[in-house]
Design a protein around this motif. Structure first.
Motif, short mmCIF file in Angstrom:
data_model
loop_
_atom_site.label_atom_id
_atom_site.label_comp_id
_atom_site.label_asym_id
_atom_site.label_seq_id
_atom_site.Cartn_x
_atom_site.Cartn_y
_atom_site.Cartn_z
N SER A 74 0.83 -1.20 0.00
CA SER A 74 0.00 0.00 0.00
C SER A 74 0.86 1.26 0.00
O SER A 74 0.50 2.26 -0.62
N THR B 139 0.39 4.14 -2.64
CA THR B 139 0.11 5.50 -2.18
C THR B 139 1.18 6.47 -2.66
O THR B 139 0.86 7.60 -3.08
N GLN C 60 -1.50 6.07 6.78
CA GLN C 60 -2.63 5.16 6.55
C GLN C 60 -2.17 3.93 5.76
O GLN C 60 -2.60 2.80 6.03
N ALA C 61 -1.31 4.15 4.77
CA ALA C 61 -0.83 3.05 3.94
C ALA C 61 0.02 2.08 4.77
O ALA C 61 -0.11 0.85 4.61
N VAL D 235 -7.08 4.07 1.90
CA VAL D 235 -6.16 5.18 2.19
C VAL D 235 -6.74 6.47 1.60
O VAL D 235 -6.86 6.59 0.38
#
Length: 451
Positions: free
Chosen positions: A31, A35, A63-64, A126
């Protein structure tokens, strides 16, 4: 369907969320990498397109990393875990400034997320940034905002359409694979059509509006903008808080092509291109229907009355205390809205119920209705007249003409890319019966395969 590519293209152009989700779970992609790809695409393209009004790389990357940690722990929150998503700037986010596109709220940070954003976070998505909205979502062109005008990925001199202007430009250009929009008269479907994305307006009240700044309470909807119907379905399932039910196999569909001109002038080349795509999708099931045309003018007038009255209710104090903070065009619309009388609003509510009943009867004979999403291609930013055939018509009225009836009646409607006219995207709108969101999404996912 073989579609051309926009001039301004980012990492996610042509990428399937389903395929990206598989790679995240296989460990061949993280992620954080996704991102960062979104952030890099935004950094490169946003100075031209002005799709994003706020991006915070540390917030997005945090968040990732959390999504990747959950994968490492064997925790899977669903297909959107780790996927970068953009959120329209009239939808509250506690960790990003939310201005609603207006100087009235410059620098505002909400205390909490809108419920649809909360559901995205719970699904592990995300939130990569906020996208430009026409001020207070009160305009279909996307070029009247505190942050200026969003620009079309196919030609940056042109509008994206609005009011979910930045969300459509962000997805169509490939800066992000998914975005949230809102739709009161076409504000998801119009920019999706003009930018070459998929835009889905669900049935009324199927996605909660908690934490979404209101424009018109009886007409507002929240929905997804994506690159494919399947990706739109994934996002819809999360924000609606339920899975999409499996639809029966596609066979013997009855599809009504809304007679050209029913809602006003249509560019002949747009009409021809979109009709050709409708024929490819629906074959012998497609037939002309003139039954909507007698309702069109009344539906437009009813929607205008409801929208104006409800919009002025939202902004009455601001119009009294600080009218100078509104964009001039938006302020002029609100000044017109001030003139709606109570008896007119009550009559419009009664008419709305009658139109819903009339469309319900029509859908006893048709599975879907179809038309161009927008009857023209994107005009230049700030243009307010466009030549269609032998007429000069108002750009704002034109872009709203084919979409707003389905807000009045609360029906689910999706705009699908339908090729290009003079090098700019056009869209096919497919409308379903009330509450028929799942069938509309499932059937169109099977029939419509972008190239």
């Amino acid at each position: 369907m073989n579609l051309a590519k926009p001039t301004h293209a980012g990492y996610f152009l042509g990428q399937s969320v389903i395929a990206l989700a598989e790679r995240l779970r296989a460990g061949s992609l993280t992620s954080v990498e996704l991102t960062q790809a979104a952030l890099d695409s935004i950094e490169r393209l946003n100075p031209v397109l002005n799709a994003f009004v706020q991006v915070d790389a540390p917030v997005a990357l945090a968040q990732a990393r959390k999504a990747d940690e959950l994968f490492a722990q064997g925790r899977d929150l669903g297909p959107l875990q780790g996927i970068p998503i953009a959120v329209k700037d009239n939808i509250d986010t506690f960790d990003y400034v939310t201005t609603y596109g207006s100087a009235h709220f410059e620098g505002c940070t909400p205390g909490r997320d809108a419920l649809c954003v909360q559901r995205l976070r719970e699904a592990g998505a995300v939130i990569v940034g906020k996208t430009l909205t026409h001020e207070f979502a009160y305009g279909p062109t996307g070029d009247r905002s505190l942050q200026g005008a969003a620009r079309n990925p196919w030609d940056a001199r042109c509008i994206t359409g609005g009011s979910s202007a930045g969300s459509a430009a962000a997805v169509a250009s490939g800066m992000v694979p998914l975005a949230l929009g809102t739709d009161t008269g076409g504000s998801i479907r119009i920019p999706a059509a003009l930018c070459g994305a998929v835009g889905f307006k669900p049935s009324f009240a199927s996605v909660p509006l908690d934490g979404v700044f209101p424009l018109s309470s009886s007409l507002d909807h929240v929905g997804p903008i994506a690159s494919s119907v399947e990706d739109a379905r994934l996002l819809f399932e999360v924000i609606a808080g339920r899975p999409v039910a499996k639809a029966p196999d596609v066979h013997s569909l009855r599809v009504g092509w809304i007679t050209s001109g029913s809602f006003g002038p249509v560019d002949a080349e747009v009409d021809r291109q979109v009709y050709q795509v409708a024929q490819q999708l629906f074959g012998n099931g497609l037939q002309d229907t003139g039954e909507v045309a007698p309702l069109a003018a009344g539906m437009k007038d009813t929607l205008l009355t409801l929208q104006r009255a409800e919009a002025f209710d939202v902004h009455a104090e601001r119009m009294h205390e600080a009218p100078q903070l509104f964009d001039q065009e938006v302020r002029e619309r609100l000044e017109l809205s001030r003139e709606v009388r109570g008896w007119q609003y009550i009559r419009a509510q009664a008419s709305q119920a009658q139109y819903k009943a009339a469309l319900a009867r029509l859908f006893e004979r048709y599975d879907f209705l179809v038309s161009p999403s927008v009857p023209i291609t994107a005009t230049e930013v700030d243009a307010r007249e466009v030549r269609v055939g032998e007429q000069d018509i108002d750009v704002r009225a034109a872009v709203l003409s084919h979409t707003s009836a389905w807000n009045l009646t609360g029906l689910p409607a999706i705009s699908l890319p339908a090729g290009q006219v003079r090098g700019m995207p056009v869209g096919l709108q497919v409308i379903g019966a009330a509450g028929d969101d799942d069938r509309l999404l499932q059937v169109m996912a099977r029939l419509y395969v972008p190239g």
